[in-house]
Design a protein around this motif. Structure first.
Motif, PDB file in Angstrom:
ATOM      1  N   HIS A   1      41.279  33.626  28.493  1.00  5.05           N
ATOM      2  CA  HIS A   1      40.835  34.930  28.988  1.00  5.05           C
ATOM      3  C   HIS A   1      41.067  34.970  30.502  1.00  5.05           C
ATOM      4  N   TYR A   2      41.655  36.061  30.968  1.00  5.41           N
ATOM      5  CA  TYR A   2      41.955  36.135  32.406  1.00  5.41           C
ATOM      6  C   TYR A   2      41.618  37.526  32.947  1.00  5.41           C
ATOM      7  N   SER A   3      41.365  37.571  34.234  1.00  9.49           N
ATOM      8  CA  SER A   3      41.118  38.841  34.922  1.00  9.49           C
ATOM      9  C   SER A   3      42.357  39.236  35.719  1.00  9.49           C
ATOM     10  N   LYS A   4      42.526  40.528  35.888  1.00  5.26           N
ATOM     11  CA  LYS A   4      43.688  41.101  36.579  1.00  5.26           C
ATOM     12  C   LYS A   4      43.154  42.184  37.516  1.00  5.26           C
ATOM     13  N   THR A   5      42.923  41.801  38.755  1.00  7.41           N
ATOM     14  CA  THR A   5      42.248  42.693  39.688  1.00  7.41           C
ATOM     15  C   THR A   5      42.998  42.741  41.017  1.00  7.41           C
TER      16      THR A   5
ATOM     17  N   GLU B   1      41.343  40.092  29.960  1.00  9.08           N
ATOM     18  CA  GLU B   1      42.561  40.151  29.170  1.00  9.08           C
ATOM     19  C   GLU B   1      42.719  38.819  28.441  1.00  9.08           C
ATOM     20  N   ARG B   2      43.657  38.768  27.484  1.00 18.88           N
ATOM     21  CA  ARG B   2      43.737  37.583  26.639  1.00 18.88           C
ATOM     22  C   ARG B   2      45.176  37.224  26.331  1.00 18.88           C
ATOM     23  N   MET B   3      45.435  35.916  26.292  1.00 24.12           N
ATOM     24  CA  MET B   3      46.713  35.410  25.802  1.00 24.12           C
ATOM     25  C   MET B   3      46.443  34.156  24.989  1.00 24.12           C
TER      26      MET B   3
END
Length: 825
Positions: free
Chosen positions: A628-632, A685-687
């Protein structure tokens, strides 16, 4: 930077790339802007810019930053708002730098130079700048004839720039520390450096025929000798190159294996300007590959040279590179190969990972014309090379030809067609026919070549000849591309022009000429008006045949290749006589070597350790890890494909192995959820990454985060794969222009309303609002949270919802910030 939501490809202007160098402006003494007069995708692919960026920034007292030509929408924004063009690293306006250095690789970028100066707050003409302005300098192959643009530059570098640029920086620091404020005194110091041309120290004059000569103002400064880096092994190499965002034209690691060429093609300016040939030692190249691949995470490696196949250690170097990197799925490409040097052995090495592309340049169709240009390859060489490539499994070969070479006849064009048809008839395995792409361009005579005196085909004749070739190739299995003849005509004007053309450049820029090297942007009518306004005939520089004894605008530039040699080569061209390759034969006495400091530097195939190719991988067990990652922040401006590349290369730099797919072009097994629109932020977000069983979730988390640019961060990793959520909550916050009425826009809406949504096939379909919009609530006095749910065939983006349900315009949406808060199952 919120205005970037209104700009196409906003990542062009971020400057937050991996390996970019950011220094505190208050802790350096000299600030240099390295300016490239074309789009970011073009400029970031230029190897020379990476070299200069590296050698300047490794000195603590110097900060070098990058700036590229703004796209048309960005230019319009700057003009509308009164903003100034800025550097990427610190977003400093150009006018606040000490030196602005342009890389001039292509004559049709000249109008972009004026755009960048104007938008950067710097006067166009060197004569109009004072102590408040930066020094504007230039380097690159176009400076071999600096006269058409001489009025715009304080100084120009002729030849290899690595050593000269460092000396110019050192001289500037000494000048500044001396307390001098007189620009002329620095220019005088610079003129004492080998390879530096100061245009204001030469006055142009014209005879009754309109021929230019330049008169030096100082007796001890009458010509400028090309600067040469004698030993590439001792030259600095950018081992941590900046990794561009987006899709640059050359999206790979580049290793310059040699500089210069010994083949002696008479049309080739680079082959003359970069003499003598200087090869890098193969061991040094291998170590540079090790360091640079680790620092970048690139999956492609390109070996750069004017003639890569001539490199003395090409086979053992490739063997060692493939032996080391094949199991990491790093592919190697050789972008400049001559027919006859692309052997089956090389093909087998290259295709071990995947089949990279091949471009072969016969240049001319007939042997007679190839002899005229001293190409020194036969039709048998060409046919054998293409046959071997098809037999080795390649399905696409690119061929490059020129139209309008000196002494060309109709028979030569017919021979071109016959050669391509013969190559098209060749077959690969199982009788499969390959694809052949043919590229055709009009020949442009260039300074410092044996063809610098010849006439260039006129516009109408070039169009007619290219049109005839197109008709002959209107068959299946052949794809024909051609350079715009109008572009070739303009390039020819600027290649051999004189100082009077500066007036034309300003007139064309005032008429809106920009990005003239891009076919969809070229405004030939505006250029012709500019020529007419200034009273200059473009044919004077193109279609006029020059006398061998007439003065040339670039005569004061010493390329180290003597005019006597060029004249002799022109006579041999008329005779169809060959000049041999001096790599292994006798010296041709071109003048470039002094055989003391400057001389050919070659390496033999025995000078690199021999290794066997990597064995096939042993079977390995894999598992999936969900990240899970953030994109800000600035990361919200990444498009989805950019984001994928960023993560894949971060995995490589972190030395985290990933499973690859099978087949012709193996791909890493990394799966991303539905992409967010560019400009959206997200907290979650997810990968899903498929890795060897020995890699833990914590290793993935700790390894990836240090490798990510600002705004991207892994928040957590788990071996438990959660299902994709069906609902998402977005926080929607207005900009200042919408703040007053924003909240009230969401008070009333009809849940029974139907939305019209375009499917991926372009068909319109209707979706009931109540099926997708689950909640609307005020998050605080300024922002609104909306929760959207989706199911197969029923989904909508928040921007579409705001336009169709709540009445926001496309312009309003540019002033709204979207942030995805959380996922709901």
């Amino acid at each position: 930077m919120d205005f970037l939501t209104t700009i196409e490809k906003p990542s062009r202007y971020l400057g937050s790339e991996i390996n970019a160098v950011r220094k505190d402006p208050n802790r350096v003494k000299l600030r240099v802007a390295l300016a490239f007069p074309d789009l970011y995708e073009i400029g970031t692919s230029h190897f020379g810019l990476q070299i200069l960026y590296h050698i300047l920034n490794r000195r603590p007292e110097i900060a070098a930053e990058r700036v590229f030509a703004p796209a048309l929408d960005m230019e319009a924004h700057l003009r509308q708002t009164g903003g100034l063009l800025f550097s990427l690293e610190s977003h400093t306006p150009l006018e606040r730098f000490d030196i602005v250095g342009f890389s001039l690789l292509y004559e049709l970028n000249y109008t972009n130079v004026l755009t960048m100066l104007e938008l950067g707050g710097i006067p166009w003409l060197a004569a109009e700048r004072d102590s408040c302005h930066p020094f504007v300098i230039a380097g690159g192959p176009c400076t071999c004839n600096p006269e058409p643009i001489a009025d715009f530059f304080d100084a120009m570098v002729v030849g290899d720039g690595e050593e000269v640029m460092v000396e110019m920086a050192r001289t500037w620091l000494e000048w500044k520390e001396s307390g001098a404020a007189d620009r002329q005194s620095l220019l005088k110091r610079w003129s004492g450096l080998e390879g530096v041309y100061v245009p204001s120290f030469f006055e142009p004059s014209y005879d009754a025929s309109g021929l230019q000569t330049v008169v030096p103002r100082f007796k001890d400064y009458s010509n400028v000798k090309r600067a040469v880096v004698a030993d590439l092994d001792a030259a600095p190499f950018p081992d941590r190159p900046v990794i561009p965002f987006g899709k640059p034209v050359h999206d790979r690691l580049r290793l310059e294996i040699s500089r210069g060429c010994t083949r002696g093609c008479r049309f080739c300016q680079a082959g003359m300007l970069y003499r003598p040939v200087r090869e890098r030692a193969p061991e040094k190249l291998f170590n540079q590959a090790l360091e640079s691949l680790a620092a970048t995470g690139y999956e492609d490696l390109s070996l750069l040279s004017l003639s890569t196949g001539d490199y003395g250690c090409i086979v053992p170097l490739l063997q060692r590179l493939m032996g080391r990197f094949a199991d990491q799925r790093v592919a190697v490409s050789l972008p400049s190969l001559r027919a006859g040097t692309l052997t089956p052995e090389l093909m087998e090495l290259i295709k071990k990972v995947r089949k990279t592309g091949f471009t072969i340049a016969p240049e001319a169709g007939s042997q007679r014309l190839r002899d005229v240009i001293n190409k020194n390859i036969s039709e048998a060489d060409i046919v054998e090379t293409v046959r071997d490539a098809f037999q080795a499994g390649w399905r696409l070969i690119k061929l490059y030809f020129m139209i309008g070479l000196p002494t060309e006849t109709g028979e030569d064009l017919e021979a071109l067609v016959a050669l391509v048809q013969k190559l098209r008839a060749l077959r690969g395995p199982a009788g499969r026919r390959g694809q052949i792409n043919v590229s055709v361009a009009g020949f442009i005579p260039k300074p410092h070549t044996p063809f610098q005196w010849v006439s260039q085909l006129g516009l109408d004749e070039t169009r007619a000849k290219i049109g005839w070739v197109q008709k002959q190739f209107a068959v299946p299995g052949l794809d024909v591309k051609w350079q715009n003849p109008e572009m070739s005509m303009l390039e020819g004007v600027w290649a051999r022009g004189d100082r009077r053309l500066g007036r034309v450049l300003r007139a064309a820029h005032r008429r809106g000429c920009r990005f003239d090297g891009w076919g969809d942007q070229l405004k030939l009518g505006a250029w012709l008006e500019a020529f007419s306004e200034t009273g200059i005939d473009p044919g004077f520089y193109t279609t006029r045949h020059r006398d061998l004894n007439e003065p040339l605008p670039w005569d004061h530039i010493d390329s180290l290749v003597s005019k006597e040699f060029l004249t002799a080569e022109w006579q041999k061209a008329l005779e169809g006589a060959a000049t041999g390759d001096c790599r292994e034969g006798e010296c041709n006495a071109c003048g470039s070597c002094d055989f003391k400091r400057i001389q050919p530097r070659l390496h033999s195939a025995t000078s690199i350790q021999q290794v066997s190719l990597a064995n096939a991988e042993a079977p390995m067990a894999y598992k999936k890890i969900q990240a899970h990652y953030s994109k800000t922040g600035p990361a919200r401006f990444f498009g989805h494909l950019e984001l994928v590349n960023i993560f894949l290369r971060a995995l490589r730099r972190a030395c985290i192995p990933v499973k690859f797919s099978e087949g012709f072009h193996p791909k890493p097994r990394v799966a991303f959820d539905n992409p967010l629109p560019t400009g959206f932020e997200s907290d979650d977000e997810r990968m899903v990454i498929t890795v060897p069983c020995g890699v833990s979730a914590s290793e993935l988390l700790e390894g990836l985060n240090p490798q990510l640019p600002e705004g991207l961060r892994i928040q957590g990793c788990s071996e438990s794969i959660e299902p994709l959520s069906s609902c998402s909550t977005f926080r929607i916050c207005p900009g200042p222009s919408l703040a007053d009425s924003f909240g009230g826009s969401f008070d009333n809406y009809d849940p029974g309303q139907e939305l019209e949504i375009s499917s991926h096939k372009g068909k319109l379909k209707k979706i009931a609002l109540k099926d997708i919009l689950k909640e609307v609530r005020m998050a605080d006095p300024a922002c609104v949270d909306i929760t959207l749910c989706s199911e197969p065939g029923k989904s909508v983006r928040p921007t579409v919802l705001l336009k169709q349900v709540f009445g926001f315009s496309a312009e309003d949406l540019q002033h709204i910030r979207f942030r995805k808060l959380r996922n709901r199952l």
